[in-house]
Design a protein around this motif. Structure first.
Motif, PDB file in Angstrom:
ATOM      1  N   ILE A  56     -21.381  50.875  11.548  1.00 57.15           N
ATOM      2  CA  ILE A  56     -21.573  51.326  13.066  1.00 57.15           C
ATOM      3  C   ILE A  56     -22.290  50.279  13.721  1.00 57.15           C
ATOM      4  O   ILE A  56     -21.994  50.105  15.161  1.00 57.15           O
ATOM      5  CB  ILE A  56     -22.671  52.674  13.192  1.00 57.15           C
ATOM      6  N   ASP A  57     -23.164  49.545  13.153  1.00 53.14           N
ATOM      7  CA  ASP A  57     -23.896  48.587  13.973  1.00 53.14           C
ATOM      8  C   ASP A  57     -22.921  47.332  14.231  1.00 53.14           C
ATOM      9  O   ASP A  57     -23.378  46.288  14.792  1.00 53.14           O
ATOM     10  CB  ASP A  57     -25.051  48.208  13.417  1.00 53.14           C
TER      11      ASP A  57
ATOM     12  N   ARG B 196     -29.148  57.540  15.726  1.00 48.13           N
ATOM     13  CA  ARG B 196     -30.248  56.699  14.798  1.00 48.13           C
ATOM     14  C   ARG B 196     -30.028  55.416  15.315  1.00 48.13           C
ATOM     15  O   ARG B 196     -31.172  54.783  15.546  1.00 48.13           O
ATOM     16  CB  ARG B 196     -30.025  57.011  13.463  1.00 48.13           C
ATOM     17  N   GLU B 197     -28.830  54.822  15.281  1.00 48.26           N
ATOM     18  CA  GLU B 197     -28.476  53.444  15.485  1.00 48.26           C
ATOM     19  C   GLU B 197     -28.926  53.038  17.053  1.00 48.26           C
ATOM     20  O   GLU B 197     -29.564  51.920  17.208  1.00 48.26           O
ATOM     21  CB  GLU B 197     -27.113  53.113  15.455  1.00 48.26           C
TER      22      GLU B 197
ATOM     23  N   ALA C 106     -32.734  52.936  17.578  1.00 48.81           N
ATOM     24  CA  ALA C 106     -33.398  51.851  17.011  1.00 48.81           C
ATOM     25  C   ALA C 106     -33.073  50.793  17.758  1.00 48.81           C
ATOM     26  O   ALA C 106     -33.946  49.978  17.952  1.00 48.81           O
ATOM     27  CB  ALA C 106     -32.697  51.493  15.559  1.00 48.81           C
ATOM     28  N   GLN C 107     -32.141  50.639  18.388  1.00 51.59           N
ATOM     29  CA  GLN C 107     -31.629  49.302  19.408  1.00 51.59           C
ATOM     30  C   GLN C 107     -32.603  49.592  20.490  1.00 51.59           C
ATOM     31  O   GLN C 107     -33.015  48.555  21.190  1.00 51.59           O
ATOM     32  CB  GLN C 107     -30.214  49.161  19.655  1.00 51.59           C
TER      33      GLN C 107
ATOM     34  N   ASP D 134     -25.704  59.746  13.065  1.00 54.36           N
ATOM     35  CA  ASP D 134     -25.918  58.170  12.576  1.00 54.36           C
ATOM     36  C   ASP D 134     -25.771  57.256  13.903  1.00 54.36           C
ATOM     37  O   ASP D 134     -26.599  56.352  13.924  1.00 54.36           O
ATOM     38  CB  ASP D 134     -24.835  57.751  11.654  1.00 54.36           C
ATOM     39  N   LEU D 135     -25.085  57.860  14.897  1.00 56.97           N
ATOM     40  CA  LEU D 135     -24.912  57.046  16.038  1.00 56.97           C
ATOM     41  C   LEU D 135     -26.143  57.128  16.882  1.00 56.97           C
ATOM     42  O   LEU D 135     -26.456  55.985  17.333  1.00 56.97           O
ATOM     43  CB  LEU D 135     -23.679  57.589  16.789  1.00 56.97           C
TER      44      LEU D 135
END
Length: 71
Positions: free
Chosen positions: A4-5, A40-41, A44-45, A37-38
């Motif tokens: 994903i990243d 969370r990513e 974080a960014q 998950d999206l």
């Protein structure tokens, strides 16, 4: 399959906004591992860029779309 990243940030933000906007009509998305998950990513960014993701206005502004309901 790409992690994903590995996708462009603008693309991830767009997909998240579209999925989040669909929640009222598709409440089963709330249990989606992909959406989790999206988010969370992206959080974080955003945090790495100094955004306080616990503040709705900052999070929504960073996402680049209209203020999202229920975030």
């Amino acid at each position: 399959m790409k992690l994903i990243d590995c996708y462009a940030l603008d693309e991830l933000k767009l997909v998240y906004r579209v999925l989040h906007a669909a929640l009222p009509e598709q409440p089963e998305l709330m249990d989606s591992g992909l959406l989790e998950d999206l988010q969370r990513e992206l959080q974080a960014q955003a945090s790495a860029e100094g955004v306080d993701v616990s503040l709705h206005a900052q999070w929504a502004a960073w996402l680049g779309g209209p203020l999202l309901r229920g975030l």
